[in-house]
Write a protein that holds these residues in place. Structure first.
Motif, PDB file in Angstrom:
ATOM      1  N   ARG A   1       0.821  -1.218   0.000  1.00 14.46           N
ATOM      2  CA  ARG A   1       0.000   0.000   0.000  1.00 14.46           C
ATOM      3  C   ARG A   1       0.852   1.264   0.000  1.00 14.46           C
ATOM      4  O   ARG A   1       0.514   2.259  -0.654  1.00 14.46           O
ATOM      5  CB  ARG A   1      -0.960  -0.027   1.182  1.00 14.46           C
ATOM      6  CG  ARG A   1      -2.025  -1.105   1.019  1.00 14.46           C
ATOM      7  CD  ARG A   1      -2.926  -1.229   2.229  1.00 14.46           C
ATOM      8  NE  ARG A   1      -3.783  -2.384   2.120  1.00 14.46           N
ATOM      9  CZ  ARG A   1      -4.908  -2.421   1.408  1.00 14.46           C
ATOM     10  NH1 ARG A   1      -5.314  -1.354   0.761  1.00 14.46           N
ATOM     11  NH2 ARG A   1      -5.631  -3.522   1.361  1.00 14.46           N
ATOM     12  N   ALA A   2       1.981   1.238   0.692  1.00 17.09           N
ATOM     13  CA  ALA A   2       2.869   2.406   0.687  1.00 17.09           C
ATOM     14  C   ALA A   2       3.467   2.612  -0.709  1.00 17.09           C
ATOM     15  O   ALA A   2       3.536   3.749  -1.185  1.00 17.09           O
ATOM     16  CB  ALA A   2       3.969   2.231   1.728  1.00 17.09           C
ATOM     17  N   VAL A   3       3.851   1.521  -1.348  1.00 19.19           N
ATOM     18  CA  VAL A   3       4.391   1.635  -2.714  1.00 19.19           C
ATOM     19  C   VAL A   3       3.302   2.140  -3.663  1.00 19.19           C
ATOM     20  O   VAL A   3       3.564   3.018  -4.494  1.00 19.19           O
ATOM     21  CB  VAL A   3       4.971   0.284  -3.192  1.00 19.19           C
ATOM     22  CG1 VAL A   3       5.248   0.292  -4.691  1.00 19.19           C
ATOM     23  CG2 VAL A   3       6.238  -0.040  -2.409  1.00 19.19           C
ATOM     24  N   ARG A   4       2.095   1.649  -3.520  1.00 24.02           N
ATOM     25  CA  ARG A   4       0.998   2.134  -4.358  1.00 24.02           C
ATOM     26  C   ARG A   4       0.753   3.623  -4.154  1.00 24.02           C
ATOM     27  O   ARG A   4       0.456   4.356  -5.101  1.00 24.02           O
ATOM     28  CB  ARG A   4      -0.281   1.350  -4.085  1.00 24.02           C
ATOM     29  CG  ARG A   4      -0.261  -0.026  -4.711  1.00 24.02           C
ATOM     30  CD  ARG A   4      -1.471  -0.845  -4.379  1.00 24.02           C
ATOM     31  NE  ARG A   4      -2.716  -0.177  -4.712  1.00 24.02           N
ATOM     32  CZ  ARG A   4      -3.914  -0.599  -4.349  1.00 24.02           C
ATOM     33  NH1 ARG A   4      -4.026  -1.686  -3.617  1.00 24.02           N
ATOM     34  NH2 ARG A   4      -4.990   0.056  -4.686  1.00 24.02           N
ATOM     35  N   ALA A   5       0.882   4.078  -2.899  1.00 27.59           N
ATOM     36  CA  ALA A   5       0.681   5.505  -2.621  1.00 27.59           C
ATOM     37  C   ALA A   5       1.728   6.354  -3.343  1.00 27.59           C
ATOM     38  O   ALA A   5       1.421   7.450  -3.807  1.00 27.59           O
ATOM     39  CB  ALA A   5       0.756   5.755  -1.122  1.00 27.59           C
ATOM     40  N   VAL A   6       2.923   5.831  -3.458  1.00 30.68           N
ATOM     41  CA  VAL A   6       3.994   6.569  -4.142  1.00 30.68           C
ATOM     42  C   VAL A   6       3.824   6.495  -5.649  1.00 30.68           C
ATOM     43  O   VAL A   6       4.052   7.478  -6.358  1.00 30.68           O
ATOM     44  CB  VAL A   6       5.385   6.021  -3.742  1.00 30.68           C
ATOM     45  CG1 VAL A   6       6.485   6.641  -4.578  1.00 30.68           C
ATOM     46  CG2 VAL A   6       5.642   6.238  -2.265  1.00 30.68           C
ATOM     47  N   THR A   7       3.403   5.341  -6.154  1.00 26.97           N
ATOM     48  CA  THR A   7       3.435   5.116  -7.607  1.00 26.97           C
ATOM     49  C   THR A   7       2.149   5.471  -8.350  1.00 26.97           C
ATOM     50  O   THR A   7       2.135   5.447  -9.575  1.00 26.97           O
ATOM     51  CB  THR A   7       3.780   3.644  -7.916  1.00 26.97           C
ATOM     52  OG1 THR A   7       2.783   2.791  -7.353  1.00 26.97           O
ATOM     53  CG2 THR A   7       5.148   3.299  -7.369  1.00 26.97           C
TER      54      THR A   7
END
Length: 84
Positions: free
Chosen positions: A77-83
């Motif tokens: 979820r953190a990676v999705r928030a960035v990408t």
């Protein structure tokens, strides 16, 4: 199977769902790497608590297994928030 680095501009090459993706800045790529490294470090700690090597896929302790699942989810979820 061919692999693509998660910070590569070609990261949709082996993904059948996300057909288009915006290019990440160098700062965003670095942040994604930091997020994944932090998750990997935490998962390594979980395996140390369980006293099993990181190669063990299923932990016998339910709490630790849930902890690892939640770490994996948090990283995703953190990676999705960035990408996105």
């Amino acid at each position: 199977m061919a692999t693509v680095e998660s910070t590569s501009d070609k990261r949709t090459a082996n993904n059948g769902v996300r057909h288009q993706s915006r290019l990440l800045t160098e700062d965003e790529k670095a942040l994604v790497t930091r997020i994944k490294d932090a998750g990997a470090t935490f998962i390594q700690l979980i395996h140390e608590i369980a006293e099993v090597p990181p190669s063990v896929e299923k932990l016998d302790d339910r709490d630790l297994e849930l902890t690892r699942t939640h770490v994996e989810d948090a990283v995703m979820r953190a990676v999705r928030a960035v990408t996105t």
